[in-house]
Structure formats: C-alpha cells, structure tokens
Write a protein that holds these residues in place. Structure first.
Motif, PDB file in Angstrom:
ATOM      1  N   VAL B 168      36.314  37.156  29.241  1.00 18.98           N
ATOM      2  CA  VAL B 168      37.049  37.526  28.027  1.00 18.98           C
ATOM      3  C   VAL B 168      36.287  38.599  27.258  1.00 18.98           C
ATOM      4  N   ARG B 170      34.326  40.816  28.374  1.00 22.39           N
ATOM      5  CA  ARG B 170      34.460  42.117  29.048  1.00 22.39           C
ATOM      6  C   ARG B 170      35.822  42.740  28.756  1.00 22.39           C
ATOM      7  N   THR B 171      36.887  41.925  28.806  1.00 25.33           N
ATOM      8  CA  THR B 171      38.205  42.506  28.530  1.00 25.33           C
ATOM      9  C   THR B 171      38.282  42.998  27.079  1.00 25.33           C
ATOM     10  N   LEU B 172      37.396  42.473  26.217  1.00 26.01           N
ATOM     11  CA  LEU B 172      37.388  42.915  24.827  1.00 26.01           C
ATOM     12  C   LEU B 172      36.462  44.109  24.626  1.00 26.01           C
TER      13      LEU B 172
END
Lengths: 363, 268
Positions: B168, B170-172
């Motif tokens: 999560v 990383r996706t942010l």
C-alpha cells in the motif's frame, strides 16, 4: 481508455494469471467476479505494480507502464483488511501519499480535510486505526487512496469483511466513487450481489483467466460457460446428450427429454435457472415446451422465498414465493407439474467440442 | 471413587507447586546470599572504589557502543533476510546464526586469531590498526557475539509486518527507503526496543569472548565481568561480589523492563 492489460501471464506460488486481457474505461465501475484462488488478487497487485508480469503489457492512458515501479503508477489500492498503518492516526494515514510526494504540510492538511469531508470521516481524523469500526476503517483506506488523485482505484474484496448492514451502505458509497471523483474503479469480489448492484461492466475470472466479460445482466442472462452459470447462481446444471427427435431438438438427461434451443450435438451441459421453473397442480396449457410430472422432495424456506426440490427423473430446484406455495398447497411428498420454456434451457458445449461450435451458440 | 480422584488430583498439584516453591527458594537463597555475604560497609566501599567505577564506565561505554553497532548492522541485514529472495539466502541465515549456538570462548579465540596473527591481522597492523587487548577489542567481541541475536529478533519482527502494508505504501508513492523508515521500522518498534535492551544487557555481561580478544588487564580492559574474574582470582572477594551485584541488578532491571513493557508480546 485509461487502463488496458494485454496478454498478462504471471505465476506466483500456487496462483496463476493466464492471458488476461481487460479494458477499463473512464469513470467506470468494473467488477471482477471469481471464486477464491481464481487469481483476482494477483491480477490487482500486478496492475498496481507490486508484481511484474512474466509476460504481457499494462497500458495506462496510452503509456506502457509494465516496467514502472508501483510508486510512479498513480494507481490506488485498498485491501480487504484495509492495511491502515497502525502507528499513525487517521489524518497521518490519509496524508501519507501526499507526504511522499513532498507536498507542503498546509496543502496536505487541506487535501486531507477535503477528502475526509467527502467521505464523512472528519470526526475520525485524530483517532487511531485500531479504534475504528470496519466501515470506518474502510472509508479511511479509501480516503488514503483517493487523496493522491489516482487514475484507477483497485478494491480487493472491499465488502467481504463487513457486516450485512454496513455492507449494503458501503456498496452504495462505493458505487458513487466514479461519478464523484472521476476515478475508474476495479473491484474484485466473490459475491454475486456486488455484481448485480455495482458494476457498469464486469468480468468473470476462473483459473487465472477471464472467462467472460460484459454487462452484469448479460452475464446473468447469457453465461458463456457452465462455470459462469453456476457461479451466478444457476442451481440446475446437468450433463446430457443433445440430438434431434420427432418432437424437435432435445437434450436427453438420464431418463428425461428436455426441449431446448441449441445447435450442439452430442455431449453437452445444460442449465435451468430456478426462477424459470413454474409450478402447478395440473399440467399447464401454455406455449412452454417442457411440462414434467414431479414429486416434491424437499422444501427450504428462506425469507419470503421457498426453494422446492423436485424429482422428475432428475432432481431440479425451483423457487417460488411462500405465498404462492401456500396458494398451490404444495407440500413435501406431493405430486406437482413443473413447466419451463425451451428457451429457458441454456446449453453449453462439453469441453471436447467447445472450440468447434462456440461462436455459433446464442443460448 | 470420585472423591479419591479429586484427592489424587489435588495431591499431584500440591506436589508440583511445592517443587516449584523449593526451586524458587533455592534461587532466592543463592542470589540473596551473594549480595548479603560481605558486610554492607565493605560492599559500599567496593562499589565506590576507583576500580569498580572504572569498570562500570568501561562496561557502559563499550556496551552502548556495541549495541548501536549491532543495530546499525542488524536492521538492514534482518530486513534483507525477511523481505528479499536472493541466492544462498538460507545459507547466509545459517552462518549468521552460528555464533548464537557457539560458546563465546570459541568465538573469542576465533576473533583473536583473526585480528592477531592471521593475514588479515597483519594487514590491519600494516595500516596502523591493532585492536587486540584494547577497548576496541571489547566492543568487537560484544558485537560479534550479540549481532546474530539482534538479527534474529528483528527478522522475526519484520516477518510479522504484513507485506501488504508495504505494498500500500508503494502504491501511495513511497520509495523503498521510505517504506522501510516510515512503515516497516516503526511497525517493528516494540521488537526493536526489546531487542536493544537485551542486546545491551548481554553486552554488559559478556565475558568469554571479551576475555579472549581484549584480555584481562586491570584498569585497561576491565569490564564488570572481567573485574569479577580478576578480583576473584586475587582473592578480593568484596570487589568480585561488588561487580557481581551490579551485573545482577542489571539483569533484574532488564527482566523487569521486559516483563512490564513488552510482557504481552514475548518474542524471545
């Protein structure tokens, strides 16, 4: 066309993706339905950039992002158990993404306040994640993903961990995300109800591959495989032999001849939805071609519906309202007549001859 | 019959509890006897003597330094072992754990050969570095014995952080260092504090490896355990017991910190 996957393959432990081709449109709510272990989560994580595919490409707004790291993709992700950072309060959780982008703190504060307002969680900003209910945690997780204004929002089983009432409420809120924010949503689930109430378009996944894509009602009314039929709640599925007879096209299932509209010959699978079966005390005079005498074996009452299992040479399950069941005075052990149209019988080619005839079948 | 059964049960229970009580009593007598053996006045004067004060200072300095060194090395290594797959990872895990099951004396003599007469030791002396029988040797010995332990603790702590938190992050938009410093490490804070406490306490008490590599030179490489050893061999029982008392107090303190701060999450 914001997102496209072309021929994605990935093997990760016991899970596989096989030739996954998907197209997600702008501001679309796209549902991927499939059983546990179908590879849905891996698909999302591959799209998000957590795993890189063994082969195939991922295209976002016309750019090939297959080799981009997750942090540059601008694709948000919300897991089933939310994964809120336990060492930060709600405000810090939501602001996490903007902090990574190096935004000034007044800007982070304002954006956090705005998204919290939009999702109705302003009163939670100073709380810690472990003090929130499931529905609250989910709103925070969605706010955290949306605050960086992603192109795509990926939702991994977002409703499974919620109680029935919260689930219904969240379903409505989720449905509003594309129109409210312009973000396209990909939502994976194993609940058929999510498909009915949420999706603009959807895909059914099984064994790591997409078996059918279309609008939810298309998938319900015209499942392309027995798997899709069974997964969307078709209770009656049989193996039989399709052939011509003096009465027209029939499927012979054990001792029973079922009239059906099909071009297949030889071994087939056929399905009849429970709601297409009509019960009566006397043989019905109607245009429906299949009228069978049957014995009621078992009645299951669920809510306002009665599921009636009958034996007419094969075992069929029909459904009717409890009121009409009382009107017809149907009880276990009774003899009744069941009627269904030939067009209500869905015929699927058996594995071996599927390739030859699939394109001509219309159900 | 039922009565007899109940009776047998309680008889058995009583025996076990009694046995536990006897063991506890034995422990208390042993430790209490140690502290109470010298008369209080001579214990206090030993505790405030120049030699013991020097030992305390040296022990504190070396233990804190070696603990910080351990953390600097253990955190990245533990994270790599927990998160990444790379060739010979299993083998590396085994080699790193070896000093854990090794008697510290053996680790010490291996270090002595390495930094002493070996090719590497010659090389180091060529550039003017000779650590054998110095304060640096104490730190090296403590580090060598303790770092595997801290790696173990931190590896299992990182293992228990679900990778999805990092996904999560990383996706942010979080970079790999940001993921480590803002998510994985803070989420393992409890284990880190516990691990550092124990590492420090073990470093304070390390004897075998320190004796081998740093020797036992009065007022030079005289840590608390070395002071105990030296004074016992020269018959200065008060001084030996003084340093033993301090070490005992440190152990009790560490144990209390452990039970009350981390009591709910025992990880070692």
């Amino acid at each position: 066309m914001p997102l496209e996957t072309r021929g994605l393959y990935k093997t990760l432990g016991d899970f596989h993706l096989r030739d996954v081709n998907l197209t997600i449109k702008d501001s679309e709510y796209f549902i991927i339905l499939g059983p546990s272990g179908a590879g849905k989560s891996i698909l999302l994580e591959t799209i998000a950039g957590i795993h890189s595919p063994d082969s195939g490409r991922i295209i976002l707004d016309g750019t090939d992002i297959t080799s981009w790291p997750a942090r540059l993709r601008n694709i948000g992700m919300v897991y089933q158990d939310y994964m809120l950072f336990p060492h930060m309060n709600v405000e810090k959780n939501i602001g996490f993404g903007l902090k990574q982008l190096g935004r000034p703190s007044y800007e982070i504060e304002k954006a956090t306040a705005d998204i919290a307002d939009l999702l109705g969680i302003t009163h939670l900003l100073s709380r810690r994640p472990d003090t929130l209910s499931g529905g609250e945690q989910q709103r925070v997780a969605i706010a955290r993903a949306l605050v960086i204004k992603p192109r795509i929002l990926l939702l991994d089983e977002p409703l499974s961990a919620l109680d029935a009432i919260t689930r219904r409420k969240m379903r409505n809120e989720l449905a509003g995300i594309p129109s409210l924010t312009g973000v396209s949503v990909i939502h994976i689930t194993h609940h058929v109800e999510d498909l009915i109430s949420l999706g603009h378009r959807s895909a059914v996944m099984d064994g790591g591959t997409i078996v059918q894509t279309g609008k939810p009602d298309e998938i319900f009314s015209n499942p392309r495989t027995p798997f899709v039929a069974a997964f969307t709640g078709m209770e009656n599925l049989f193996t039989g032999i399709a052939k011509d007879s003096h009465e027209g096209r029939i499927v012979q299932v054990g001792p029973v001849k079922i009239h059906a509209i099909t071009r297949y010959n030889g071994q087939v699978q056929c399905g009849i939805r429970s709601e297409d079966i009509i019960f009566s005390r006397e043989p019905l005079k109607s245009s429906a071609r299949n009228v069978l005498k049957a014995t009621v074996m078992k009645i299951r009452l669920m809510g306002s519906l009665a599921w009636v299992v009958v034996d007419c040479g094969i075992t069929l399950t029909g459904v009717l309202t409890i009121k009409s069941m009382y009107d017809l005075k149907i009880d276990e052990g009774d003899t009744v007549f069941i009627t269904f149209k030939a067009s209500a019988v869905m015929v699927f080619p058996d594995g071996q001859n599927r390739d030859k005839t699939e394109d001509t079948e219309t159900g | 019959m039922q009565n007899l059964k109940a009776c047998t049960g309680s008889w058995f229970k009583s025996l076990l509890v009694l046995l536990s009580g006897v063991l506890i009593l034995f422990f208390c007598l042993v430790f209490g006897g140690l502290v109470l053996w010298p008369d209080p006045q001579s214990l206090v004067s030993a505790l405030t003597s120049e030699e013991i004060l020097f030992s305390i200072q040296l022990s504190l300095f070396t233990a804190v330094t070696s603990t910080l060194l351990c953390a600097t090395v253990a955190l990245p290594v533990a994270y790599a072992l927990s998160r990444y797959t790379f060739p010979a990872k299993e083998f590396m895990g085994l080699v790193i754990s070896l000093p854990l099951s090794l008697p510290p004396l053996v680790a010490g003599i291996a270090l002595l050969i390495f930094f002493g007469p070996s090719f590497f030791g010659d090389l180091l002396r060529l550039i003017g570095v000779d650590i054998v029988y110095t304060t640096a040797a104490i730190i090296v010995a403590q580090f060598f014995v303790n770092v595997p332990y801290l790696i173990r603790v931190m590896r299992s702590a990182f293992d228990s952080v679900h990778p999805r938190y990092e996904h999560v992050a990383r996706t942010l938009g979080a970079s790999e260092p940001a993921v480590f410093f803002q998510v994985s490490l803070p989420m393992s804070r409890q284990a880190l504090l516990a691990g550092l406490t124990i590492t420090w306490s073990k470093a304070m008490g390390e004897f075998g490896a320190v004796l081998m590599l740093a020797g036992a030179t009065r007022m030079k490489t005289e840590t608390l355990p070395i002071a105990l050893f030296l004074n016992l061999s020269t018959g200065d029982l008060d001084f030996a017991i003084a340093s033993a008392t301090i070490l005992l107090a440190i152990s009790v303190g560490t144990l209390l910190v452990f039970e009350y701060w981390f009591g709910s999450k025992r990880m070692v």
